[in-house]
Scaffold this active site. Structure first.
Site, PDB file in Angstrom:
ATOM      1  N   TYR A 145      -2.949 -10.500 -13.893  1.00 13.16           N
ATOM      2  CA  TYR A 145      -3.012 -10.161 -15.319  1.00 13.16           C
ATOM      3  C   TYR A 145      -2.459 -11.330 -16.115  1.00 13.16           C
ATOM      4  O   TYR A 145      -1.428 -11.901 -15.758  1.00 13.16           O
ATOM      5  CB  TYR A 145      -2.178  -8.904 -15.588  1.00 13.16           C
ATOM      6  CG  TYR A 145      -2.112  -8.516 -17.061  1.00 13.16           C
ATOM      7  CD1 TYR A 145      -3.239  -8.049 -17.724  1.00 13.16           C
ATOM      8  CD2 TYR A 145      -0.918  -8.622 -17.779  1.00 13.16           C
ATOM      9  CE1 TYR A 145      -3.184  -7.687 -19.069  1.00 13.16           C
ATOM     10  CE2 TYR A 145      -0.849  -8.261 -19.118  1.00 13.16           C
ATOM     11  CZ  TYR A 145      -1.988  -7.794 -19.762  1.00 13.16           C
ATOM     12  OH  TYR A 145      -1.925  -7.444 -21.087  1.00 13.16           O
ATOM     13  N   ASP A 240       0.704 -19.021 -14.357  1.00 12.88           N
ATOM     14  CA  ASP A 240       1.175 -18.025 -15.321  1.00 12.88           C
ATOM     15  C   ASP A 240       2.455 -17.426 -14.743  1.00 12.88           C
ATOM     16  O   ASP A 240       2.409 -16.553 -13.882  1.00 12.88           O
ATOM     17  CB  ASP A 240       0.102 -16.955 -15.533  1.00 12.88           C
ATOM     18  CG  ASP A 240       0.578 -15.841 -16.473  1.00 12.88           C
ATOM     19  OD1 ASP A 240       1.767 -15.854 -16.846  1.00 12.88           O
ATOM     20  OD2 ASP A 240      -0.244 -14.978 -16.815  1.00 12.88           O
ATOM     21  N   LYS A 268       8.496 -13.078 -21.293  1.00 16.24           N
ATOM     22  CA  LYS A 268       9.463 -12.099 -20.775  1.00 16.24           C
ATOM     23  C   LYS A 268      10.913 -12.636 -20.765  1.00 16.24           C
ATOM     24  O   LYS A 268      11.549 -12.647 -21.791  1.00 16.24           O
ATOM     25  CB  LYS A 268       8.992 -11.581 -19.421  1.00 16.24           C
ATOM     26  CG  LYS A 268       7.598 -10.904 -19.569  1.00 16.24           C
ATOM     27  CD  LYS A 268       7.224  -9.914 -18.505  1.00 16.24           C
ATOM     28  CE  LYS A 268       6.041  -9.078 -18.967  1.00 16.24           C
ATOM     29  NZ  LYS A 268       4.736  -9.459 -18.446  1.00 16.24           N
TER      30      LYS A 268
END
Ligand SMILES: *Cc1c(COP(=O)(O)O)cnc(C)c1O
Length: 432
Positions: A145, A240, A268
């Site tokens: 994702y 990522d 995050k």
């Protein structure tokens, strides 16, 4: 059963305001059933919902809270920053400070650009990769994702190497057709994709530790192979690391596996619970970014001083000697304890971890490496176990495809108790 009276009332109201009553889909509890809990506050490793129920939190806001909730160092810095105003739309000292913390301790990036989310970081990195290489296509992996940008909401089509099919309404097939999707851990598929499209590929994009569709641990050899084949075709390798960055290590998966990508995306943890993302690369690649270069990318709230302060507070703590070793060791003992419970009751599943990320694997494979190896039927067990966990004061992200996180403030004692409660819940989850 825990009371959800207040959460229910709030949910009924929110259904009138937001699609599904929520502002991000997985929060709606669709895959575990029942009313989503409305959270009132968090402190240390604990969460309290609107009904006053207290939970040991293994979701940690989906990863950012590696120091737990309401960490004093972060809180004080945020309060101090707010006294001076919340946003200026002009450079501040704090952006330099956070950048310095990252760049001085990271051999994989020479320059960075701050944005406000992981989605933005990846979207921008891909644009830069396209601008740098002058190519359009990208290759991604099924089961990774990368946020909700159009051309990344793409799933594998039928056949070994095909262009992706859009996995969301509203994404034109023409966007999806610039994205090639192959299975994880599949060298042959990657090789074929490069044979057909290698000279059109701007970038290979991967979560080096895929943690958004179960925890799909990759062989280091596969990542090394990606490094080599991208170099051969002058395609950029983008890691990522929105989850893995500052999580398994201060230098993320790149540091953990010691593989240098061409570009890295963070999110995050980097914002300490406030909205921050960033992408980074060598000076040569970043020279393409405006205003130095022709690739446009901007943000009204980028480098926001309050968010920067939270990030500075968090990363400063993470740099303390032994931080990651201790967190990993604690997670390892917890996972072993939970596995011992699972073994005692011969439950057909296991639990494994990397750093402080762990996952409940409802298959008989010791480690799952591809999305296709997860049986959707097994999520029935998670659903049942989830309700049991809530009743025992244990909070996970409400989906069996989501990983769990351990923070620095989860103590050994709490984790020992939690291992038993989770074990019991899993045992009940397996009952017919
Ligand atoms: C969470 C996540 C994103 C998206 O970040 P947002 O801040 O939710 O936009 C992208 N990539 C990975 C690997 C993620 O885990």
């Amino acid at each position: 059963m825990i009371s959800r009276e207040q959460s229910n009332t709030l949910y009924q109201e929110s259904l009138g305001y937001f699609p599904g009553g929520v502002n991000s889909p997985v929060r709606a509890f669709k895959s575990v059933g029942g009313t989503p809990l409305f959270i009132e506050k968090g402190d240390g490793p604990y969460l309290w919902d609107a009904d006053g129920n207290c939970f040991l939190d293994f979701c940690c806001s989906w990863g950012p809270l590696i120091l737990g909730h309401n960490h004093p160092e972060i809180r004080e810095r945020v309060i101090e920053a707010i006294h001076d105003g919340t946003s200026f739309g002009a450079p501040t000292r704090k952006e330099n400070e956070l950048a310095k913390l990252i760049i001085e301790h990271n051999p994989f990036v020479e320059k960075i650009r701050f944005v406000s989310s992981g989605t933005e970081a990846v979207m921008s990195a891909v644009r830069v990769a396209r601008g740098f290489t002058g190519r359009n296509k990208i290759l991604k992996f099924e089961g990774c994702y990368h946020g909700h940008v159009d051309y990344l909401l793409v799933k594998a089509g039928s056949g070994l190497v095909t262009f992706g099919e859009s996995s969301s309404a509203g994404v034109p097939e023409s966007f999806a057709s610039e994205t090639i999707v192959v299975g994880l851990n599949d060298e042959q598929a990657v090789r074929e994709a490069f044979e057909q499209y290698g000279h059109e590929l701007a970038a290979v994009l991967i979560e080096p530790i895929p943690a958004n569709n179960g925890l799909l641990l990759q062989d280091r050899d596969f990542l090394v192979f990606l490094r080599e084949i991208t170099r051969q075709y002058e395609t950029l390798l983008i890691f990522d690391e929105v989850i893995s960055g500052f999580r398994v290590n201060f230098n993320g998966a790149a540091g953990y596996y010691n593989i240098a990508p061409d570009m890295v995306c963070y999110g995050k943890i980097i914002g300490g619970g406030l909205p921050v993302g960033c992408y980074g690369a060598s000076k040569a690649i970043m020279s393409k970014v405006s205003p130095d270069g022709p690739v446009y990318q901007a943000g009204t709230l980028s480098g926001n001083p309050v968010a920067m302060s939270a990030g500075i507070g968090q990363l400063t703590e993470l740099l303390k000697p032994g931080f990651y070793e201790e967190l990993e060791a604690k997670t390892h003992r917890f996972v072993q304890r939970l596995q011992a419970y699972i073994d005692t009751y011969s439950l057909p599943m296991n639990v494994y971890h990397i750093g402080s990320i762990f996952w409940l694997n409802f298959s008989n494979r010791p480690v799952v490496r591809t999305a296709a190896e997860i049986d959707p039927e097994s999520m029935r067990i998670f659903r049942k176990a989830y309700a049991e966990m809530l009743d025992r004061g244990i909070y996970f992200g409400p989906s069996g495809y989501e990983v769990g996180f351990i923070s620095a403030v989860h103590t050994e004692e709490m984790l020992n108790e939690a291992a038993v409660k989770i074990g019991e819940s899993l045992r009940i989850g397996h009952l017919e």
